[in-house]
Design an enzyme around this catalytic site. Structure first.
Site, PDB file in Angstrom:
ATOM      1  N   SER A 298       0.810  -1.216   0.000  1.00 46.79           N
ATOM      2  CA  SER A 298       0.000   0.000   0.000  1.00 46.79           C
ATOM      3  C   SER A 298       0.847   1.273   0.000  1.00 46.79           C
ATOM      4  O   SER A 298       1.582   1.520  -0.951  1.00 46.79           O
ATOM      5  CB  SER A 298      -0.952  -0.039   1.200  1.00 46.79           C
ATOM      6  OG  SER A 298      -1.960   0.923   1.085  1.00 46.79           O
ATOM      7  N   ASP A 309      10.283   4.951 -10.101  1.00 47.36           N
ATOM      8  CA  ASP A 309       9.890   5.561 -11.372  1.00 47.36           C
ATOM      9  C   ASP A 309      10.793   6.730 -11.754  1.00 47.36           C
ATOM     10  O   ASP A 309      11.042   6.983 -12.940  1.00 47.36           O
ATOM     11  CB  ASP A 309       8.439   6.052 -11.301  1.00 47.36           C
ATOM     12  CG  ASP A 309       7.445   4.924 -11.526  1.00 47.36           C
ATOM     13  OD1 ASP A 309       7.861   3.757 -11.479  1.00 47.36           O
ATOM     14  OD2 ASP A 309       6.247   5.213 -11.737  1.00 47.36           O
ATOM     15  N   LYS A 323      -0.711  -3.955  -3.523  1.00 42.63           N
ATOM     16  CA  LYS A 323      -1.975  -3.328  -3.133  1.00 42.63           C
ATOM     17  C   LYS A 323      -2.007  -1.916  -3.695  1.00 42.63           C
ATOM     18  O   LYS A 323      -1.309  -1.031  -3.214  1.00 42.63           O
ATOM     19  CB  LYS A 323      -2.136  -3.286  -1.605  1.00 42.63           C
ATOM     20  CG  LYS A 323      -3.445  -2.643  -1.150  1.00 42.63           C
ATOM     21  CD  LYS A 323      -3.530  -2.622   0.365  1.00 42.63           C
ATOM     22  CE  LYS A 323      -4.843  -1.989   0.829  1.00 42.63           C
ATOM     23  NZ  LYS A 323      -4.928  -0.546   0.522  1.00 42.63           N
TER      24      LYS A 323
END
Length: 526
Positions: A298, A309, A323
Site C-alpha cells: 500500500s 519511477d 496493493k
C-alpha cells in the site's frame, strides 16, 4: 432446494439482496431528496428480508451479528480491502493509525500463564509509578485476577483506560508481593522502529507503518542521522503494510526535487488527484537504497514506486505485496465504520500495482504463500513478471499489475523456513528463555557499555545451550541439529538480548548485520 445447496447459495443470495436493497434505497432517497438522504419511505427489499428473518426464522438470531455478516458478505464481493469495522474494534483500529493509546506504558508477555514485564517506557506512567522489568503482574484493582490463560486483548482491556484514570496493580517482585498505583497516560507508539549509523557515512532508518505522526518522526530521525554525518541512507520498508497515504507522499517529497509527481489516485466516483512535491527536501540528491519484501504494501509501495519511477533510489529485496487500492473510512450510525475502496493509485509512470483479485478473497490471501511454492521467493524469473511494462527516464523497465519488482533481487532466507526453527519460533519458548537469562544475570549484561561491545563479546556458552535445550524440551520441542539452524537461533537470541539492553536499535543492529538484503544494500552504497 436441498439444505446443502441452500447453505452454498444463501450467502451469495443475501449479498445480492443487500446490494440491491442498498441501491434501491439510495434511488428512493434520491428521488425524495427534498427531505434528505435518510428520509423514511417504503421499506427496501433488504429491510423486508431482515424483518422476515427476525420474526419468522426457525432459530433465534442475534440481530447485530446477522447484519454484520450481511455487510461482510456484500463487501467480500467487491474487493479484498473494503472492510466493515464493528463498534467494538473501531477504537483500537483508530489508535493504530493515530500512533497512540491510553494506558500504563509497559511491554509484556505471558509466560506460564503469568504476565511478565519485559520493558517499561522511559518517563511513562509505569516507570513513574515504580514498575520494573522483571515484575509479574498478578491483579488489577484487587478484584481482577490476571493469572491464567488470558488473551492479549483481554489483558490490554484491564490495563488500558482513559488518561488520568488510575489502576492499582498487584505485582510479584523477587518473590515478594507489592502494590503500586499507576496513573494512566497517553502512550506514543512509534512508526519509525529505529534509526542508527551503520558506518561513518551510511545511515539506516526503518518505518513499520504510516500513521498520523510518521512524517514528523521520520524528519526527527533523519535530521539526527544527518547531524551524525550521514551522507547515504538505507530506508527499510520491509514488513510495512501501509497506512495514511499523505504521510508516505510527504516523505517522498524529502527525496524528490522540483514539483515531481509522486502518485495520483482515481476512481469511478473519485476524480483524479495528483500528489506532487511541494517543498525543498533535505535528502534530494544523496544516495538512497530502499529495502522491500513481499509484505511491503500500500502506502509503502507508493513511496518505493515513486522513487523507482524517477530513478531516485535502488530498490532491493523481493516483489512487494501488490496493493494499489485506496480506502476511505466512513463513520456509521451504530458506532462502527466502513473502510471502503474509493480509488486506485498510480505511480508517476501510470503503473497501478494492484495484483488481481477476481478469483475471490481466498485465492487472493493465498497468493503470498504461492510465491514460495512457485519458487518466486527463491529465484528471480523475469518470465513471471506480470502486467504492462513501463520505462523510467533512464530506460529502466518497471512493471505494473502486481507489486513493485525490485531493481536487485535477494532470495528468501530458507534457513528461516526449516521445520525445526518454524516450530520453535511459533511458541514463546525463545522469548521466555531470553527473558529469564537476562534476569538471571542483569548486572553482567549491563556491564556492556554499547551495542558494539556486546555484539563483539557476547556468545552463548555451553551452559547457555544446555539451559536452552531444557527450555525447548519442557515445551515438547527439539534443539535443531542443523548447524545453520543453530546459528540462526543464536543470532535471534543475541538480538533479543540486545533489545533488552539497548532497545529496538540493539535488536535491529544484530539482525541486520546477519541479513543478506541489508548486506546487499551496503554493497550498493559503499
Amino acid at each position: 432446494m436441498s439444505g446443502k445447496k441452500l447453505s452454498i447459495w444463501l450467502p451469495f443470495l443475501l449479498a445480492v439482496i443487500l446490494i440491491i436493497g442498498m441501491v434501491l434505497g439510495y434511488q428512493l432517497n434520491v428521488n425524495n431528496s427534498s427531505d434528505g438522504f435518510l428520509k423514511n419511505g417504503a421499506p427496501s427489499s433488504l429491510q423486508e428480508v431482515i424483518h422476515l428473518i427476525d420474526n419468522k426464522y426457525v432459530d433465534e438470531i442475534k440481530p447485530d451479528s446477522f447484519k454484520q455478516a450481511l455487510i461482510q458478505q456484500a463487501l467480500a464481493n467487491l474487493d479484498p480491502h473494503s472492510v466493515y469495522i464493528p463498534p467494538a474494534d473501531l477504537k483500537e483500529v483508530n489508535e493504530e493509525l493515530m500512533g497512540n493509546f491510553q494506558g500504563i506504558g509497559v511491554e509484556f508477555q505471558v509466560f506460564n500463564d503469568t504476565i511478565n514485564v519485559l520493558g517499561v517506557m522511559p518517563n511513562g506512567p509505569a516507570e513513574k509509578a515504580g514498575i520494573k522489568v522483571g515484575d509479574a503482574i498478578l491483579k488489577a484493582n484487587d478484584s481482577i485476577n490476571l493469572i491464567g490463560k488470558l488473551s492479549t486483548d483481554s489483558i490490554k482491556s484491564k490495563l488500558r483506560g482513559p488518561a488520568g484514570s488510575t489502576v492499582k496493580l498487584t505485582l510479584l517482585r523477587n518473590g515478594k508481593t507489592i502494590q503500586l498505583t499507576v496513573t494512566r497516560g497517553s502512550i506514543l507508539v512509534p512508526s519509525v522502529d529505529v534509526a542508527y549509523m551503520v558506518t561513518p557515512d551510511i545511515g539506516y532508518l526503518k518505518i513499520n507503518k504510516f500513521g498520523e505522526r510518521t512524517f514528523e518522526e521520520f524528519m526527527q530521525k533523519l535530521e539526527q542521522l544527518q547531524k551524525q554525518g550521514m551522507k547515504k541512507l538505507i530506508l527499510d520498508l520491509r514488513g510495512n503494510g501501509g497506512g495514511i497515504l499523505t504521510e508516505a507522499t510527504a516523505i517522498a517529497d524529502q527525496f524528490l526535487d522540483d514539483e515531481k509527481l509522486i502518485v495520483y489516485t482515481e476512481g469511478a466516483h473519485s476524480p483524479r488527484i495528483d500528489y506532487r512535491c511541494k517543498r525543498d527536501g533535505i535528502f534530494e540528491k544523496n544516495p538512497l537504497v530502499v529495502l522491500v519484501n513481499e509484505t511491503t504494501a500500500s502506502a509503502s509501495e507508493v513511496l518505493s514506486g515513486a522513487l523507482q519511477d524517477w530513478n531516485r533510489a535502488t530498490i532491493i529485496g523481493r516483489r512487494t505485496f501488490g496493493k494499489g487500492l485506496v480506502q476511505q473510512q466512513f463513520q456509521l450510525s451504530n458506532g462502527g465504520a466502513l473502510r471502503l475502496t474509493v480509488a486506485r493509485y498510480y505511480t508517476p509512470l501510470g503503473r497501478n500495482i494492484q495484483k488481481p483479485y477476481n478469483k475471490g478473497k481466498n485465492v487472493y490471501d493465498e497468493e503470498l504463500m504461492n510465491r514460495f511454492h512457485d519458487g518466486e521467493l527463491l529465484k528471480l524469473d523475469s518470465s513471471k513478471l506480470k502486467g504492462p511494462a513501463f520505462k523510467t527516464p533512464n530506460g529502466h523497465l518497471v512493471y505494473g499489475g502486481g507489486g513493485i519488482t525490485p531493481d536487485i533481487f535477494v532470495p528468501f532466507d530458507t534457513t528461516l523456513f526449516r521445520v525445526s526453527l518454524e516450530k520453535i519460533f511459533a511458541k514463546n519458548t525463545i522469548n521466555r528463555y531470553v527473558y529469564k537469562l537476562y534476569l538471571k544475570d542483569t548486572t553482567y549484561f549491563h556491564n556492556f557499555k554499547n551495542i558494539t561491545e556486546f555484539q563483539q563479546a557476547f556468545q552463548l556458552n555451553t551452559n547457555n545451550w544446555k539451559e536452552l535445550e531444557n527450555y525447548l524440551q519442557a515445551d515438547s520441542l527439539q534443539m535443531p541439529k542443523n548447524a545453520e539452524a543453530q546459528k540462526e537461533l543464536a543470532i535471534h537470541i543475541k538480538a533479543l538480548l540486545a533489545r533488552q539492553l539497548f532497545g529496538t536499535s540493539g535488536f535491529y543492529e544484530i539482525m541486520n548485520a546477519n541479513n543478506e538484503t541489508f548486506k546487499k544494500a551496503l554493497e550498493v552504497l559503499q
